[in-house]
Scaffold this active site. Structure first.
Site, PDB file in Angstrom:
ATOM      1  N   LYS A  88       0.737  -1.014   0.072  1.00 26.94           N
ATOM      2  CA  LYS A  88      -0.041   0.083  -0.242  1.00 26.94           C
ATOM      3  C   LYS A  88       0.888   1.409   0.082  1.00 26.94           C
ATOM      4  CE  LYS A  88      -3.796  -2.088   2.250  1.00 26.94           C
ATOM      5  NZ  LYS A  88      -4.515  -2.681   3.270  1.00 26.94           N
TER       6      LYS A  88
ATOM      7  N   GLN B 277      -4.762  -1.137   9.501  1.00 29.09           N
ATOM      8  CA  GLN B 277      -4.430  -2.474   9.044  1.00 29.09           C
ATOM      9  C   GLN B 277      -5.040  -3.617  10.046  1.00 29.09           C
ATOM     10  OE1 GLN B 277      -3.425  -3.214   5.899  1.00 29.09           O
ATOM     11  NE2 GLN B 277      -4.053  -5.351   6.601  1.00 29.09           N
TER      12      GLN B 277
ATOM     13  N   ASP C   5     -10.783   3.225   3.884  1.00 26.78           N
ATOM     14  CA  ASP C   5     -11.526   1.660   3.967  1.00 26.78           C
ATOM     15  C   ASP C   5     -12.804   1.440   3.724  1.00 26.78           C
ATOM     16  OD1 ASP C   5      -9.513  -0.525   3.695  1.00 26.78           O
ATOM     17  OD2 ASP C   5      -8.967  -0.594   5.647  1.00 26.78           O
TER      18      ASP C   5
END
Ligand code: NAP
Length: 287
Positions: free
Chosen positions: A51, A95, A118
């Site tokens: 990422k 995460q 997200d």
């Protein structure tokens, strides 16, 4: 048609890169993404590294904040509150999974919904399900874009989504409902999975069961998107396969994503596109 996820992702990244260059020229500002990584889970380390590199490649200021697995929920919350106020940060990603002593869904709710790249915050989930503009979870967003690239008008098509997770199945259903598909969701308690699947013009498998969907489950000319990532043994080692039995299904479809090389690369590209979207929302840029 076998959808090349790497190529598709590259195109999307190029588009994001160009737009970032243009907003930088106009505003002098740079979109920023901060990823929070707790503990030292190896797959998470790899995802976060990918990422970070992809974000840098398109011109996003990307930063990873690493914390020991012993960090308290209160400390992590205060880190997020600080990032919420930071004008240089437009996207915040925690995460997952987090260590057991931290309540993951509580932590997600601490993120400013405008920075929730997200798309997991309840505000974004609610906006998506009520048909409003929202930050959409990256994997279903990528699947949606690939489906739309195969066929622009999805109105009236039967879509069958296997899996009802908050991460994949549910947002996928909302995206296809918005396109006027007739959406059915299957899960572990669904009795006639195969029969339901056979009626579908679009199948999205997000299950986590190797090769579950077979050729005789598929209507001729269907679009099949395979989200699954499953490790199966192969000659003393391992290989990665999807939820779709590619060999038997590929003969019947209009389009299909392979595993690996399908949905995976597009997911990260969608994170970059979500970061740009968050930047534009925060700075009141026109869409
Ligand atoms: P999840 O939270 O475990 O959800 C799996 C869903 O599949 C659940 O709704 C479950 O039903 C259903 N299910 C399980 N076994 C089934 C069966 N035999 N028949 C029908 N339905 C069944 O998984 P997830 O997070 O959505 O991930 C799904 C897969 O996608 C995994 O392989 C994951 O590694 C992969 N993934 C890929 C990407 C990518 O970028 N390519 C990103 C995220 C995830 P219940 O609700 O009844 O339990």
């Amino acid at each position: 048609m076998i959808i090349d996820g790497k190529k598709f992702a590259q195109k999307l990244r190029n588009k994001v890169k160009q737009e970032i260059q243009s907003v930088k020229r106009k505003t002098g500002l740079t979109p920023g993404l901060t990823v929070i990584l707790v503990g030292n889970n190896t797959p998470s380390e790899i995802y976060v590294k990918n990422k970070e590199l992809s974000a840098q490649e398109v011109g996003i200021n990307s930063k990873v904040l690493r914390f020991k697995s012993t960090i308290s929920e209160a400390k992590l919350t205060s880190v997020i509150h600080k990032l919420n106020k930071d004008k240089k940060v437009h996207g915040i990603l925690v995460q997952l999974p987090l260590p057991n002593h931290i309540n993951g869904s509580k932590i997600i709710e601490e993120i400013d919904p405008n920075k929730d790249v997200d798309g997991f915050h309840a505000i974004n989930v609610g906006n998506l399900s009520s048909g409003k503009d929202a930050l959409v979870p990256c994997t279903p967003l990528g699947c949606y874009l690939m489906i739309k690239n195969v066929r622009k008008n999805l109105s009236g098509l039967n879509a069958f989504i296997i899996g009802r997770s908050n991460l994949n199945g549910k947002p996928m259903a909302q995206l296809l409902l918005k396109e006027d598909c007739t959406v059915t969701i299957g899960h572990s308690k669904t009795k006639n999975l195969k029969e339901l699947c056979k009626k579908a013009d679009i199948v999205v498998a997000a299950v986590g069961r190797a090769n579950l969907v077979k050729g005789d489950w598929i209507k001729k000319g269907a679009i099949v998107i395979d989200v699954g990532i499953n490790r199966v043994e192969k000659k003393g080692g391992y290989k990665i396969v999807g939820d779709v039995d590619f060999k038997s299904v590929v003969k019947k479809v209009k389009a299909i994503t392979p595993v690996p090389g399908g949905v995976g690369p597009v997911t990260i590209a969608c994170l970059l596109s979500n970061t740009l979207k968050a930047f534009k929302t925060i700075h009141h840029f026109k869409k």
